[in-house]
Scaffold this active site. Structure first.
Site, short mmCIF file in Angstrom:
data_model
loop_
_atom_site.label_atom_id
_atom_site.label_comp_id
_atom_site.label_asym_id
_atom_site.label_seq_id
_atom_site.Cartn_x
_atom_site.Cartn_y
_atom_site.Cartn_z
N TYR A 139 -9.90 0.29 11.41
CA TYR A 139 -11.17 0.64 10.76
C TYR A 139 -11.55 -0.30 9.63
O TYR A 139 -12.58 -0.10 8.99
CB TYR A 139 -11.20 2.10 10.30
CG TYR A 139 -10.07 2.57 9.41
CD1 TYR A 139 -10.01 2.20 8.07
CD2 TYR A 139 -9.08 3.41 9.89
CE1 TYR A 139 -8.99 2.65 7.25
CE2 TYR A 139 -8.06 3.87 9.08
CZ TYR A 139 -8.02 3.49 7.77
OH TYR A 139 -7.01 3.95 6.96
N LYS A 140 -10.73 -1.30 9.36
CA LYS A 140 -11.08 -2.27 8.33
C LYS A 140 -11.81 -3.44 9.00
O LYS A 140 -12.90 -3.25 9.53
CB LYS A 140 -9.83 -2.69 7.58
CG LYS A 140 -9.15 -1.52 6.85
CD LYS A 140 -7.86 -1.97 6.16
CE LYS A 140 -7.09 -0.78 5.61
NZ LYS A 140 -7.74 -0.17 4.43
N ARG B 92 -11.77 -5.26 -6.41
CA ARG B 92 -11.41 -5.90 -5.14
C ARG B 92 -12.63 -6.05 -4.25
O ARG B 92 -13.37 -5.09 -4.03
CB ARG B 92 -10.35 -5.03 -4.44
CG ARG B 92 -9.75 -5.68 -3.23
CD ARG B 92 -8.80 -4.73 -2.53
NE ARG B 92 -9.54 -3.71 -1.79
CZ ARG B 92 -9.01 -2.93 -0.84
NH1 ARG B 92 -7.73 -3.06 -0.52
NH2 ARG B 92 -9.73 -2.02 -0.22
N ASP C 21 3.08 -4.93 8.57
CA ASP C 21 1.88 -4.12 8.45
C ASP C 21 0.70 -5.07 8.43
O ASP C 21 0.55 -5.87 7.49
CB ASP C 21 1.95 -3.29 7.16
CG ASP C 21 0.69 -2.46 6.92
OD1 ASP C 21 -0.36 -2.77 7.51
OD2 ASP C 21 0.76 -1.51 6.11
N PHE D 1 0.88 -1.16 0.00
CA PHE D 1 0.00 0.00 0.00
C PHE D 1 0.92 1.22 0.00
O PHE D 1 1.87 1.29 0.78
CB PHE D 1 -0.92 0.01 1.22
CG PHE D 1 -1.94 1.09 1.15
CD1 PHE D 1 -3.07 0.93 0.36
CD2 PHE D 1 -1.76 2.28 1.81
CE1 PHE D 1 -4.01 1.95 0.25
CE2 PHE D 1 -2.69 3.32 1.71
CZ PHE D 1 -3.82 3.14 0.93
#
Lengths: 413, 413
Positions: free
Chosen positions: A223-224, A372, A198, A125
């Site tokens: 928050y995922k 995705r 990560d 990312f």
């Protein structure tokens, strides 16, 4: 052929089916983007309301003590630690993933002062790569970056005595490919480097043993899959063995040994709190707290099992559908190599994802051509996936890429 | 002698008296700590509820666009800019004060590469000094710190051609002393240094002209007089003229020129957004947004006028009370030199403040012996101050320092 009836039967047999009641989901929406922003837990609104009305409104400043605000970074950190295989006292919830990457990189660079290379992955990312640049630039010496997938396709070729730290995601945000945490950490250590993971795309859906893997530092977001709410604070883990020597330059008063003594010079506190810097956004922290209550009830092995079944089911549905023939699976076919997401590449991926959203199926698009779909096992049903693929097929049949409404507009600031 | 009746008369004449209805204050409490955590605006609970239920719960990931989450740092920043005399496009709301100090210091150091001294103030809120240490340590060269009040009592003596930046609070957190922003900024500039102001204790209660003062960078928090809620995100200002050249090492994807293009290398965006790093805590940002709606209705000159009248009133009440003779005024006697707070030093300040809190008057204590009372002009009444001083006098008469319940316990982590 998998039918809707077959999908419904899978839902009836699903031991986690009841979990859906722990979330408030909008009518008429199939949400396949829980890996961008998790859904709202049922208990969260009342928790936040109470924090606003009672803790802030009535107790005011006293809540730092009486409501335990001051201890939230550690308390929530320990509870996340429980989900990632970290013993208490090594994880705190604070700041953002990007900022925590910066802290971890600086700590690692200071612990390996004679090594001037950071290894990361080209497909990371992007913020991970940008923070590597930022940390290298502020490290006061000529550091360089080596990227897996750009400077070499085999991690072993990138590791040598110059490497201070390796920063990788254990689940790739785009493809969902899972790195073997133990093996990679061992490789880094064998080269004398420190390992930073990560966990943004794995925390909460992938059982892992952070302590046992020998990981040095880790970061992740809440928050995922952790469903903490939009932009809820991130977390950082530092292995106990580094607490004594680890230093990071965001040395604010929350990391001081005596934060209320108002000393003039910085003196890092013992333990993981030295990775704290300033005051955290309490209302957003409350979202993390509420969501972690839901996770208390969960068996992460069962979550992983359902996650794998969902991704298998989704791939099979797409691949059996005659209208979906142009989509190419980007995610690994082996469920053990795959996170809780499925990605397909398709030339017109962007307009198809846009059109699907308009028809109630929320997925995500990642440049250049990746559709995705994050399959959060907490609230998704097998029948939802059947319906989602029907909508996708209809968008493909309709060749929505001819419709100007779905044309791609790059956000440039 | 000022009586309660006289205080009530002042409330009847107060043009800002109606503002109190814009806040939800607990019964039976006189809140003199709005400079630690501001009170809850009346509109805030519904705003946050709606953000949780509708924006997060129903709209989910779509709210980044439809609810304007993505633009919040700039939009809120511009509205704060309006309160501090900064034209639009120079202020963003993000991260914490400590982290924003780090960004501002790094930007300043990079703009003055041949100068290796940072000037600050010994009496600064400690995190400012700690962040100076952190920034100096990560700047890759031997920097040193000079402190006003420790290395010299006159700023002029500390300024020379080695100074890269001066970091000061325009209102001292402990004493409430106001620095003359224009004069000090001019002094810094005359020495070739850049000026960074910490506005934590002034934003929202002190009219100021940041642009006109020539300030280079500024930071501040939103949870004190700006009433944004516990730990709500901070702000950072960078003068337009520095946007092209300013760099800061927390170079996350939110500061990238094309955050969704997922480029591999960092390319800072034009303008103030290059001071952003990662995803912000939206629910806490909503608290800032709601509170700024209250400020839209306010004339900051009238706020300052009432603030000065309140502090005058409070000092007079304490000094006229025969039981308060042992207290010594720490704040300036000249109202123009004083922020919206009044501090007294007293040997037994800590137990007195503790006992006052127990009796419903919430003030603050700052080491070593300072009783600090923040008088937020938005919701405080002159009669409240009369009552508060009566409670203080009773605690002094009772010699509460003999009571073990109020003994001092240092928080050490």
């Amino acid at each position: 052929m998998i039918t809707r009836a077959h999908s419904e039967a899978l839902d009836r047999q699903d031991p986690l089916a009841g979990l859906r009641d722990e979330f408030l989901l909008p009518e008429g929406v199939i949400y396949l983007d829980g890996n961008s922003l998790g859904a709202l837990p049922t208990i969260t609104p009342e928790r936040i309301r109470s924090a606003v009305d009672k803790e802030w409104g009535e107790q005011l400043i006293r809540s730092w003590g009486t409501a335990g605000w001051f201890e939230m970074p550690e308390k929530l950190g320990d509870r996340i630690g429980n989900l990632i295989g970290a013993a208490p006292g090594q994880t705190v919830v604070c700041d953002t993933t990007s900022i925590n990457i910066y802290k971890a990189l600086h700590a690692a660079m200071a612990l390996r002062p004679n090594r001037k290379v950071i290894v990361s992955e080209a497909a990371s990312f992007p913020t991970d790569l940008y923070m590597v640049e930022g940390a290298m630039g502020s490290a006061g010496a000529a550091y360089s970056r080596r990227l897996l997938g750009a400077d070499g396709d085999d991690l072993a070729d990138l590791l040598d005595g110059d490497v201070a730290a390796v920063l990788l995601s254990n689940i790739d945000y785009r493809s969902g490919v899972v790195h073997d945490m133990e093996r990679v950490t061992r490789m880094a250590h064998e080269a004398g480097a420190l390992m930073i993971w990560d966990l943004c795309h794995s925390a909460g859906v992938l059982p892992m043993q952070l302590d046992a893997s020998g990981t040095d530092f880790a970061v992740g977001c809440t928050y995922k899959y952790l469903n903490g709410g939009p932009g809820s604070p991130a977390f950082i883990y530092a292995a106990q063995r580094h607490h004594e020597d680890a230093r990071q330059p965001l040395s604010g008063w929350w990391g001081h040994a005596a934060p209320f003594a108002f000393e003039r010079d910085f003196r890092p506190t013992a333990g993981i709190r030295r990775f704290l810097c300033g005051t955290q956004p309490i209302l957003s922290m409350k979202g993390v707290e509420a969501s972690l209550d839901v996770f208390e009830k969960l068996d992460l092995q069962a979550v992983r099992r359902k996650s794998q079944e969902l991704t298998e089911h989704f791939i099979a549905l797409v691949e059996q559908h005659p209208s979906c023939g142009a989509l190419e699976l980007v995610s690994p076919r082996d469920a053990d190599q795959r996170g809780s997401q499925v990605s397909f590449s398709f030339e017109h991926g962007y307009p198809v994802v846009r059109a699907m959203i308009e028809r109630g199926v929320i997925g995500d698009f990642r440049a250049p051509d990746v559709m995705r779909f994050g399959l959060a096992p907490f609230y998704l049903r097998f029948a939802d996936l059947y319906d989602a693929v029907e909508v996708m097929a209809a968008c493909l049949d309709d060749q929505v890429w001819h419709d100007d409404r779905y044309a791609r507009r790059e956000t440039v600031t």
